[in-house]
Design a protein around this motif. Structure first.
Motif, PDB file in Angstrom:
ATOM      1  N   ALA A 133       0.827  -1.208   0.000  1.00 31.31           N
ATOM      2  CA  ALA A 133       0.000   0.000   0.000  1.00 31.31           C
ATOM      3  C   ALA A 133       0.866   1.265   0.000  1.00 31.31           C
ATOM      4  CB  ALA A 133      -0.931  -0.005   1.205  1.00 31.31           C
ATOM      5  N   THR A 134       1.961   1.233   0.727  1.00 26.82           N
ATOM      6  CA  THR A 134       2.845   2.395   0.768  1.00 26.82           C
ATOM      7  C   THR A 134       3.460   2.670  -0.598  1.00 26.82           C
ATOM      8  OG1 THR A 134       3.301   2.045   3.112  1.00 26.82           O
ATOM      9  CG2 THR A 134       4.889   3.380   1.895  1.00 26.82           C
ATOM     10  N   THR A 135       3.768   1.635  -1.349  1.00 27.79           N
ATOM     11  CA  THR A 135       4.286   1.802  -2.711  1.00 27.79           C
ATOM     12  C   THR A 135       3.293   2.600  -3.549  1.00 27.79           C
ATOM     13  OG1 THR A 135       5.409  -0.335  -2.567  1.00 27.79           O
ATOM     14  CG2 THR A 135       5.086   0.571  -4.780  1.00 27.79           C
ATOM     15  N   VAL A 136       2.026   2.227  -3.465  1.00 27.64           N
ATOM     16  CA  VAL A 136       0.987   2.907  -4.249  1.00 27.64           C
ATOM     17  C   VAL A 136       0.882   4.373  -3.827  1.00 27.64           C
ATOM     18  CG1 VAL A 136      -1.468   2.932  -4.863  1.00 27.64           C
ATOM     19  CG2 VAL A 136      -0.265   0.753  -4.593  1.00 27.64           C
ATOM     20  N   VAL A 137       0.873   4.627  -2.539  1.00 28.24           N
ATOM     21  CA  VAL A 137       0.754   6.005  -2.047  1.00 28.24           C
ATOM     22  C   VAL A 137       1.964   6.833  -2.472  1.00 28.24           C
ATOM     23  CG1 VAL A 137       0.597   7.457   0.017  1.00 28.24           C
ATOM     24  CG2 VAL A 137      -0.765   5.367  -0.141  1.00 28.24           C
ATOM     25  N   LEU A 138       3.149   6.278  -2.374  1.00 24.37           N
ATOM     26  CA  LEU A 138       4.346   7.012  -2.786  1.00 24.37           C
ATOM     27  C   LEU A 138       4.336   7.310  -4.289  1.00 24.37           C
ATOM     28  CD1 LEU A 138       7.067   5.274  -0.599  1.00 24.37           C
ATOM     29  CD2 LEU A 138       6.226   7.631  -0.378  1.00 24.37           C
TER      30      LEU A 138
END
Length: 193
Positions: free
Chosen positions: A147-152
């Protein structure tokens, strides 16, 4: 309020163009009527007030920025690897950049939302839902990253688009392309991450 859906959509689309060109301060019912090439007073028959027009413009921009269903279908087919994620990010940057007036209108709406709680609520719901849907889709189909990959990627690539649309001479088109690829590769340095 008038109920002709096609006319309402044309007026909201005209509002998007006015927002992109003139900014939020330039968005008046008269400016929308002129942009839509309709008689004076038409927009005021379709929207209760300027806040209503701004809110509907925010919703409409998001409708028009949605990817074609074939993008999702292609992503479902796979492979679900870093190269496909790079391709999806290139598609997204191109799609959002191609609807220049819509993206610029959304920037104007975001600024206006700092002063209008109802608009802020609408945009927050839409953008949060979109981001949540992107995270859920990413995880559901098994793309690398979390999820953090997508947000970044969301944060980095949105600002890249802002620069591309507002100050196009800062980065060459080749550099933009390379940066999209690099963003994914640096977030996911190993294929299996």
């Amino acid at each position: 309020m008038r109920q002709n859906p096609a006319r309402r959509a044309a007026l909201v689309d005209a509002a998007i163009e006015v927002l992109a060109r003139e900014g939020a301060r330039g968005l008046t019912f008269r400016a929308v009527d002129v942009e839509a090439k309709v008689p004076n007073g038409t927009a005021s028959n379709y929207f209760a007030n300027r806040d209503d027009l701004l809110t509907q413009a925010g919703a409409r921009v998001y409708e028009r920025l949605e990817p074609d269903p074939s993008v999702f279908a292609g992503a479902l087919e796979g492979p679900h690897d870093r190269d496909q994620l790079v391709a999806l990010m290139h598609e997204m940057v191109e799609r959002l950049s191609e609807f220049r007036s819509g993206y610029l209108a959304m920037l104007e709406l975001r600024l206006e939302a700092t002063r209008r709680p109802e608009l802020r609520a609408v945009l927050t719901r839409q953008i949060r839902a979109d981001l949540d849907a992107n995270v859920a889709f990413h995880l559901k189909i098994g793309m690398p990253g979390d999820a953090t990959t997508v947000v970044l990627l969301y944060l980095a690539l949105n600002w890249l688009i802002v620069d591309r649309l507002t100050l196009p001479d800062v980065l060459s088109e080749d550099r933009v392309h390379d940066l999209v690829t690099s963003a994914v590769e640096r977030l996911l340095p190993d294929e299996g991450s």
